[in-house]
Design an enzyme around this catalytic site. Structure first.
Site, mmCIF file in Angstrom:
data_model
loop_
_atom_site.group_PDB
_atom_site.id
_atom_site.type_symbol
_atom_site.label_atom_id
_atom_site.label_comp_id
_atom_site.label_asym_id
_atom_site.label_seq_id
_atom_site.Cartn_x
_atom_site.Cartn_y
_atom_site.Cartn_z
ATOM 1 N N ARG A 65 19.244 -13.988 -7.101
ATOM 2 C CA ARG A 65 18.646 -15.315 -6.944
ATOM 3 C C ARG A 65 17.656 -15.288 -5.774
ATOM 4 O O ARG A 65 17.785 -14.479 -4.868
ATOM 5 C CB ARG A 65 19.736 -16.350 -6.678
ATOM 6 N N LYS B 145 26.247 -18.079 -4.657
ATOM 7 C CA LYS B 145 26.546 -19.344 -5.327
ATOM 8 C C LYS B 145 28.054 -19.530 -5.514
ATOM 9 O O LYS B 145 28.582 -20.612 -5.312
ATOM 10 C CB LYS B 145 25.829 -19.380 -6.675
ATOM 11 N N HIS C 137 13.321 -17.257 -10.950
ATOM 12 C CA HIS C 137 14.680 -17.337 -11.512
ATOM 13 C C HIS C 137 14.711 -16.951 -12.992
ATOM 14 O O HIS C 137 15.716 -16.452 -13.491
ATOM 15 C CB HIS C 137 15.250 -18.743 -11.327
ATOM 16 N N ARG D 60 16.065 -13.608 -14.349
ATOM 17 C CA ARG D 60 17.495 -13.441 -14.607
ATOM 18 C C ARG D 60 17.788 -13.670 -16.091
ATOM 19 O O ARG D 60 18.564 -12.940 -16.700
ATOM 20 C CB ARG D 60 18.315 -14.391 -13.719
ATOM 21 N N HIS E 174 27.885 -13.608 -11.925
ATOM 22 C CA HIS E 174 28.575 -14.706 -12.598
ATOM 23 C C HIS E 174 30.075 -14.440 -12.599
ATOM 24 O O HIS E 174 30.505 -13.289 -12.679
ATOM 25 C CB HIS E 174 28.115 -14.829 -14.050
ATOM 26 N N TYR F 135 43.241 -10.753 -14.163
ATOM 27 C CA TYR F 135 43.712 -9.399 -14.456
ATOM 28 C C TYR F 135 42.639 -8.333 -14.264
ATOM 29 O O TYR F 135 42.951 -7.159 -14.134
ATOM 30 C CB TYR F 135 44.266 -9.319 -15.880
#
Length: 179
Positions: free
Chosen positions: A21, A48, A108, A111, A135, A145
Site C-alpha cells: 500500500r 492495515k 493502489h 494491487r 490480507h 490453524y
C-alpha cells in the site's frame, strides 16, 4: 516509468514490485530492510491489519532499494522535501497524472492488477497470494490453524510478478533496476 528520475518514480516502481500500500512504501525506513535475507519487515503500526508483515523482495526490488539507499543517508527510504518527512501521500498519484495522463489508474490499483494476474495467469496457492497482499484469511478457523505466512511460496510469487511487470519495457527490459 523507469525513464523518470525522481524519488516518486522509484517509490512507484517499488510499490508495483512489492504490491504494498502507498503508506507502507512511503513510510519505509532503512532499518526495515534486511539485505541479507532480502526481506522488508513492515511494522504493525503501518499495516492495515495491525500485524507485522514480511515482504519477500524480488531481485529487482532489492536492486531498486540498493540504488535508492546508495543515493542518500536519510532514515526514510523515500524522503520528502523536508528531512523529517517521507514523500507526500500524493506524490505517486501526481506523478502518474503528470506523466501518464491517458492512464486511468491509481497506485493502489496495481494491487488489483497483481491479484487478477495471480488468479488468471498462474496456479499459485490462493492463500499465499492473499498473504502477498497482506490480507487476512476470511475464515477464522482456517486462520487459527495456519501458523505460517508461506514466505517461500510468496518469494516465488513476487519474483514471478516482477518478471511479468518488467516484461512490458520492450525497448530495454529491466534497464533501470539491474544496471
Amino acid at each position: 516509468l523507469e525513464q523518470i528520475e525522481s524519488p516518486a518514480a522509484l517509490a512507484l516502481q517499488f510499490l508495483i514490485l512489492t504490491v504494498a500500500r502507498t503508506h507502507e512504501v512511503l513510510g519505509m525506513r532503512r532499518t526495515e530492510w534486511d539485505p541479507a535475507s532480502t526481506l522488508w519487515q513492515v511494522p504493525r503500526e503501518r499495516m492495515k491489519a495491525r500485524v507485522p508483515h514480511r515482504v519477500p523482495l524480488s531481485t529487482e526490488a532489492t536492486a531498486l532499494l540498493r540504488l535508492r539507499l546508495s543515493g542518500h543517508n536519510q532514515d526514510w527510504v523515500f524522503p520528502g522535501q523536508r528531512r523529517d518527512r517521507p514523500l507526500s501521500n500524493m506524490s505517486m498519484l501526481n506523478l502518474m497524472r503528470r506523466h501518464f495522463p491517458k492512464l486511468s489508474a491509481t497506485p493502489h490499483g496495481f494491487r488489483t492488477t497483481f491479484r487478477v494476474w495471480a488468479s488468471e495467469r498462474n496456479a499459485f496457492d490462493p492463500q499465499a497470494v492473499e498473504f502477498c497482499l497482506a490480507h487476512r484469511l476470511p475464515d477464522r478457523a482456517q486462520a487459527a490453524y495456519l501458523r505460517t505466512d508461506l514466505l517461500d511460496k510468496r518469494r516465488a510469487i513476487m519474483q514471478s510478478w516482477a518478471d511479468f511487470a518488467l516484461s512490458f519495457n520492450a525497448r530495454n527490459p529491466r534497464k533501470g533496476l539491474t544496471n
